[in-house]
Design a protein around this motif. Sequence first.
Motif, PDB file in Angstrom:
ATOM      1  N   ALA A  21       0.830  -1.200   0.000  1.00 16.78           N
ATOM      2  CA  ALA A  21       0.000   0.000   0.000  1.00 16.78           C
ATOM      3  C   ALA A  21       0.869   1.257   0.000  1.00 16.78           C
ATOM      4  CB  ALA A  21      -0.943  -0.004   1.201  1.00 16.78           C
ATOM      5  N   SER A  22       1.904   1.262   0.813  1.00 18.77           N
ATOM      6  CA  SER A  22       2.792   2.427   0.872  1.00 18.77           C
ATOM      7  C   SER A  22       3.516   2.649  -0.447  1.00 18.77           C
ATOM      8  CB  SER A  22       3.809   2.254   2.004  1.00 18.77           C
ATOM      9  OG  SER A  22       3.184   2.246   3.263  1.00 18.77           O
ATOM     10  N   ASP A  23       4.032   1.579  -1.026  1.00 16.66           N
ATOM     11  CA  ASP A  23       4.759   1.717  -2.287  1.00 16.66           C
ATOM     12  C   ASP A  23       3.845   2.239  -3.397  1.00 16.66           C
ATOM     13  OD1 ASP A  23       7.028   0.809  -1.052  1.00 16.66           O
ATOM     14  OD2 ASP A  23       6.935  -1.215  -1.896  1.00 16.66           O
ATOM     15  N   ALA A  24       2.604   1.785  -3.413  1.00 21.91           N
ATOM     16  CA  ALA A  24       1.665   2.235  -4.439  1.00 21.91           C
ATOM     17  C   ALA A  24       1.386   3.726  -4.305  1.00 21.91           C
ATOM     18  CB  ALA A  24       0.366   1.445  -4.348  1.00 21.91           C
ATOM     19  N   LEU A  25       1.207   4.207  -3.078  1.00 20.55           N
ATOM     20  CA  LEU A  25       0.977   5.639  -2.890  1.00 20.55           C
ATOM     21  C   LEU A  25       2.209   6.451  -3.273  1.00 20.55           C
ATOM     22  CD1 LEU A  25      -1.054   5.878   0.444  1.00 20.55           C
ATOM     23  CD2 LEU A  25      -1.825   6.476  -1.864  1.00 20.55           C
ATOM     24  N   ARG A  26       3.386   5.947  -2.967  1.00 15.21           N
ATOM     25  CA  ARG A  26       4.607   6.660  -3.360  1.00 15.21           C
ATOM     26  C   ARG A  26       4.740   6.709  -4.882  1.00 15.21           C
ATOM     27  NH1 ARG A  26       6.946   3.437   0.860  1.00 15.21           N
ATOM     28  NH2 ARG A  26       7.150   4.648   2.790  1.00 15.21           N
ATOM     29  N   ARG A  27       4.356   5.629  -5.569  1.00 17.39           N
ATOM     30  CA  ARG A  27       4.395   5.636  -7.032  1.00 17.39           C
ATOM     31  C   ARG A  27       3.428   6.677  -7.591  1.00 17.39           C
ATOM     32  NH1 ARG A  27       4.479   0.069  -6.378  1.00 17.39           N
ATOM     33  NH2 ARG A  27       2.315  -0.135  -7.073  1.00 17.39           N
ATOM     34  N   ALA A  28       2.276   6.808  -6.950  1.00 16.73           N
ATOM     35  CA  ALA A  28       1.313   7.819  -7.392  1.00 16.73           C
ATOM     36  C   ALA A  28       1.897   9.220  -7.241  1.00 16.73           C
ATOM     37  CB  ALA A  28       0.027   7.686  -6.588  1.00 16.73           C
TER      38      ALA A  28
END
Length: 371
Positions: A242-249
Motif C-alpha cells: 500500500a505504501s509503495d503504491a501511494l509513493r508511485r502515485a
Amino acid sequence: MSVAATTVWGRAEQQDYRGRVRGCLLGGAIGDALGAGIEFASLQEIREEHGPDGVTDYVPAYGRRGAVTDDTQMTLFTVDGLIRAHVRRDTGAWHPPTDIHRAHLRWAATQRDWGPDERREADGWLAREEWLYARRAPGDACLGGLADDVMGTPANPKNPASKGCGAVMRSAPFGLLVGWEPQLVFQLAVECAAQTHGHPTGYLAAGAFALIVHGLARGEALDGAVQGALRQLATCPGHEEASDALRRALGAVRQGLPTAARVESLGAGWTAEEALAIAVYCALVADDMRHGLLLAVNHSGDSDSTGSICGSLLGTLHGETALPPTWLAELEGRATILELADDFALEMTQGPALHGPGISSPAWPTRYPRG
C-alpha cells in the motif's frame, strides 16, 4: 472505541462540512457511473468504441445512463451504519464495526432479494429503497465475506488472501468523521475492511483512503493528506504494498503531463493498492472534477472503482459546487444519495439535539433504528 470530544459547530462550519459530505458521496457516485459502462474493457476497446479520448460522458450501463454499481451501493450502506452507530451510542452499546457489519449485511440482502418487503420495516429507510435491489457486478470477496453473520476482524479476517479493491471503494465515509482523531478513523476503516478483505494490503489501503478523505474533510491539501496516510501506514505490519503504491502515485505526478499511459503504469485498479494509487494520482493532477474523473476511468481495468475513489477525493476536497451539473442531473439515485448525505451531516453536527439525554426526535430512530 473512544472518539474525540464533541465538536462545537458554527453555522459556517456546518455549511462547509455539509458541502464536503455531499461532494464526497455524490462525487464518488458520479465517478462510479462514468466507469460503469467500461469496467471490463481495455483502453484500446474504449477508444475504438468511444473515440480517441475515450469516454467523455456517461455511457449506458445496466439499462440506463448514469447507473451506479456496487461501489456506490456499499458506500451508502456504510454511511447508514455510521449514523446508526452514533444513534445507538445513547444506549451504552458502542461498537461501530458491528453497526457497519450489520449495514453491509443489509446490502448483501439487496443482492439476494427481489425488493424490500415487510421484513425491511425494522431495517430503516435505506433498506427500503427499491432501486438499490440490483446486482451491479458485486465482488466475490464482498459477497463471500457477508454470506453469513460471522464478522471478520483484523485478528481473524474474512477472505485472508483477498486484497481486491472492494473494501477501499466503500471506505470514504469513515473519513467524514471529522470529530474523530485520525488514528481512530484509520483503525475503524481497517477493522471494517477486514470483514470482507483479509489481506493486509486490502484492509490497510482502505484505512489509508479513509485517512486521506479525513484530511481533506478537515481542510488539508491532498498532498499533505497522502503524506499523513503514509506516516500512519508505516506503523502497520504488512504495509509495504500500500505504501509503495501511494509513493508511485506521488512520483508519477512529477513525470510530466497526465496521460492514460501514466495511469496504467500504476496498475489496473483491481487490487486495493492499485485502485487507490490510480485515484490519488488522478486527483492530484486534476485541473477540475471533470478532468480528474475522465482520467480516472479511461484505462484498462476497474474503471468504476477508480472513478468512484477519485470522485470521493475530489468531491471532499472541493465540495458539492464543483460537481459537473450535467453528470449530477442524470445520476441514478441522486435524491437518495443527497438525502443520506444530509442525514449524515445532520447526525455528525446536531446528533445530541436529535437523540440526546431527555431529547428525542421520533422520526430519527425510525429512520435509523438502534437494533
